[in-house]
Design an enzyme around this catalytic site. Structure first.
Site, mmCIF file in Angstrom:
data_model
loop_
_atom_site.group_PDB
_atom_site.id
_atom_site.type_symbol
_atom_site.label_atom_id
_atom_site.label_comp_id
_atom_site.label_asym_id
_atom_site.label_seq_id
_atom_site.Cartn_x
_atom_site.Cartn_y
_atom_site.Cartn_z
ATOM 1 N N LEU A 151 -9.846 -3.504 5.320
ATOM 2 C CA LEU A 151 -9.511 -2.762 4.443
ATOM 3 C C LEU A 151 -7.805 -2.113 4.527
ATOM 4 O O LEU A 151 -7.168 -1.331 5.721
ATOM 5 C CB LEU A 151 -9.834 -1.735 3.600
ATOM 6 C CG LEU A 151 -9.354 -1.108 2.444
ATOM 7 C CD1 LEU A 151 -8.994 -2.434 1.362
ATOM 8 C CD2 LEU A 151 -10.296 -0.162 2.022
ATOM 9 N N HIS A 188 0.658 -0.864 -0.238
ATOM 10 C CA HIS A 188 -0.186 -0.008 0.393
ATOM 11 C C HIS A 188 0.891 1.013 -0.029
ATOM 12 O O HIS A 188 2.699 1.273 0.908
ATOM 13 C CB HIS A 188 -0.356 0.182 1.405
ATOM 14 C CG HIS A 188 -1.560 1.423 1.429
ATOM 15 N ND1 HIS A 188 -3.087 1.507 0.498
ATOM 16 C CD2 HIS A 188 -1.797 2.428 2.206
ATOM 17 C CE1 HIS A 188 -3.663 2.620 0.929
ATOM 18 N NE2 HIS A 188 -3.357 3.359 1.882
HETATM 19 C C1 GAR Z 1 1.673 0.809 -6.575
HETATM 20 O O1 GAR Z 1 2.029 1.797 -6.076
HETATM 21 C C2 GAR Z 1 0.845 0.214 -5.551
HETATM 22 O O2 GAR Z 1 1.222 0.043 -3.949
HETATM 23 C C3 GAR Z 1 -0.082 0.964 -5.652
HETATM 24 O O3 GAR Z 1 -0.528 0.521 -6.864
HETATM 25 C C4 GAR Z 1 0.510 0.845 -7.479
HETATM 26 C C5 GAR Z 1 0.481 0.002 -8.863
HETATM 27 O O4 GAR Z 1 2.038 -0.066 -9.436
HETATM 28 N N1 GAR Z 1 -1.822 -0.034 -5.013
HETATM 29 C C6 GAR Z 1 -2.500 0.675 -4.008
HETATM 30 O O5 GAR Z 1 -2.897 1.682 -4.090
HETATM 31 C C7 GAR Z 1 -3.831 -0.783 -3.444
HETATM 32 N N2 GAR Z 1 -4.623 -0.063 -2.779
HETATM 33 P P1 GAR Z 1 1.818 -1.555 -10.447
HETATM 34 O O6 GAR Z 1 0.704 -2.030 -11.031
HETATM 35 O O7 GAR Z 1 2.969 -0.977 -10.723
HETATM 36 O O8 GAR Z 1 3.145 -2.272 -8.620
#
Ligand code: GAR
Length: 196
Positions: free
Chosen positions: A144, A109
């Site tokens: 969550l 996260h």
């Molecule tokens: C990442 O920054 C992850 O931490 C975030 O989405 C991005 C995915 O990037 N996750 C969330 O926000 C979960 N709620 P990626 O597809 O390049 O790994």
């Protein structure tokens, strides 16, 4: 050797970092990358790395979350993972789904939990005037973004930062933190890792 499945929704850069880390004396290997969007760019990246993939389009199920999850479970159970990693997976999973993988599901996260669960984490850190931001890897529970923390990486918030520049600085740390936590977790060690 532990079997690892990874759930993604988008580009999958964290998934790529995890897959690349699972070589040599690493106690785990990737067995499946699955997405809730057949167009998720990470699926092609997984296939290029030789990892089996699956896609279950959540939009086909409307508000029927149980139906979506039942379909997602099919390739997952067939892959028989010991550990399930959420890596930019942007669907909320039901308590029933989470219970199936209790104690063996991880998530990354992009905030220093318990600050900023949910969405728009980078803008919220900027709006609050925080001097530091970062990312957290935690065990997934029914609440969550609230499960036991397995690792955090901190970065400074710099003058002139936008949500995009802060997100990029944090993402680079995500790519270090998540593999480090997975390696330790797969070896049965749940002590948190702190970076930065
Ligand atoms: C990442 O920054 C992850 O931490 C975030 O989405 C991005 C995915 O990037 N996750 C969330 O926000 C979960 N709620 P990626 O597809 O390049 O790994």
């Amino acid at each position: 050797m532990k079997r690892v499945a990874i759930l993604i929704s988008g580009g999958g850069s964290n998934m790529v970092a995890l897959v690349r880390s699972m070589t040599g004396d690493h106690p785990a290997r990737p067995v499946l990358v699955a997405a809730n969007d057949p167009a998720a760019a990470g699926l092609a990246r997984a296939r290029e790395m030789g990892i089996p993939t699956a896609a279950v389009d959540h939009r086909a199920f409307g508000r029927d979350r149980a139906g979506f999850e039942a379909e997602l479970l099919k390739p997952l159970l067939a892959a028989a993972p010991d550990i399930l990693c959420l890596a930019g997976f942007m669907r909320v999973l039901s308590p029933e789904f989470v219970a199936r993988f209790a104690g063996r599901m991880l998530n990354i996260h992009p905030s220093l939990l318990p600050r900023y669960p949910g969405l728009h984490t980078h803008q919220r850190a900027l709006d609050a005037g925080d001097a530091q931001a970062g990312c957290t890897v935690h065990q997934v529970t029914a609440d969550l973004d609230a499960g036991p923390i397995l690792g955090q990486a901190r970065v400074p918030v710099l003058p002139g930062d936008s949500a995009a520049t802060l997100a990029a600085r944090i993402l680079a740390q995500e790519h270090l933190l998540y593999p480090a936590v997975l390696r330790r977790f797969a070896a049965g060690d749940r002590r948190p890792i702190l970076l930065g």
